[in-house]
Enzyme design. Structure first.
Site, PDB file in Angstrom:
ATOM      1  N   HIS A 183      -2.480  -3.025  -3.408  1.00 43.72           N
ATOM      2  CA  HIS A 183      -3.861  -2.735  -3.030  1.00 43.72           C
ATOM      3  C   HIS A 183      -4.713  -2.482  -4.269  1.00 43.72           C
ATOM      4  CE1 HIS A 183      -6.498  -0.497   0.163  1.00 43.72           C
ATOM      5  NE2 HIS A 183      -7.003  -1.660  -0.179  1.00 43.72           N
ATOM      6  N   GLU A 186       2.421  -0.753   4.435  1.00 46.27           N
ATOM      7  CA  GLU A 186       2.227   0.607   3.933  1.00 46.27           C
ATOM      8  C   GLU A 186       3.595   1.229   3.680  1.00 46.27           C
ATOM      9  OE1 GLU A 186      -0.521   2.345   3.299  1.00 46.27           O
ATOM     10  OE2 GLU A 186      -2.119   1.312   4.391  1.00 46.27           O
ATOM     11  N   ASP A 245      -3.254   2.407  -4.987  1.00 45.22           N
ATOM     12  CA  ASP A 245      -1.921   2.286  -4.399  1.00 45.22           C
ATOM     13  C   ASP A 245      -1.358   0.864  -4.528  1.00 45.22           C
ATOM     14  OD1 ASP A 245      -4.080   1.799  -2.452  1.00 45.22           O
ATOM     15  OD2 ASP A 245      -2.507   1.506  -0.977  1.00 45.22           O
ATOM     16  N   HIS A 297       0.842  -1.191   0.000  1.00 39.54           N
ATOM     17  CA  HIS A 297       0.000   0.000   0.000  1.00 39.54           C
ATOM     18  C   HIS A 297       0.884   1.251   0.000  1.00 39.54           C
ATOM     19  CE1 HIS A 297      -3.549  -2.254   1.693  1.00 39.54           C
ATOM     20  NE2 HIS A 297      -2.600  -2.965   2.267  1.00 39.54           N
TER      21      HIS A 297
END
Length: 180
Positions: free
Chosen positions: A155, A116, A165, A34
């Site tokens: 994602h 992330e 993303d 992400h």
């Protein structure tokens, strides 16, 4: 570096309340990449960590108002300087993917680990982030051997109608070619 009982030994740990148990019988076999920046396109702020802890100071930025009541998390965050922060044990179900599907299996949170990257779809990620991502991925694959290269996705691929993303700025070839 290694993962022991779901925790990366060298990561900074900031516990998020936004997780739950994985469904009985599920096993971890997917890695989802992400991106996030708070506020958008601003880096090296404390806001991502605060957001994942449900402590975001909504009055600090007008963008934050639409995030009120949103409860999300990820297992890991890799900051622009390469620092790795862990919010949820890999053995638990972090709330990172939302409504999603991979290879016909819905609810990717049930069987995935989320990473992330501090960044955006359109701003290049740093070399330090790629280096940390490769090392972290290897640790995850050691602990969860069902996560093979073909079970690493973005994602944008598991929720294409909702998410973009890690975006066009993410160099998939560079990343995947660096994996063992």
């Amino acid at each position: 570096m290694q993962i022991c009982e779901g925790w990366l030994d060298d990561a900074k740990k900031i516990i998020s309340p936004n997780f739950n148990k994985r469904p009985v019988g599920s096993f971890v076999n997917l890695l989802v990449i992400h991106n996030i920046s708070l506020p958008p396109e601003e880096f090296d702020t404390p806001y991502i960590e605060l957001f994942f802890q449900n402590k975001l100071p909504y009055d600090d930025h007008s963008y934050f108002h639409h995030l009120k009541g949103v409860e999300v998390s990820s297992h890991f965050l890799i900051k622009r300087n390469g620092e790795i922060v862990q919010f949820v044990s890999c053995d638990e179900r972090a709330w990172h993917a939302g409504e999603s599907e991979f290879c016909g299996c819905r609810n990717c949170n049930d069987f995935s680990i989320g990473i992330e990257l501090e960044g955006t779809d359109t701003i290049a990620y740093t070399s330090l982030q790629y280096e940390s991502l490769v090392v972290l991925t290897a640790c995850i694959q050691d602990a969860y051997p069902n996560i093979t290269k073909d079970r690493i996705t973005g994602h944008e691929h598991i929720a294409p109608d909702r998410k973009t993303d890690p975006g066009q700025s993410f160099d998939w070839q560079r990343y995947l070619d660096s994996l063992p």
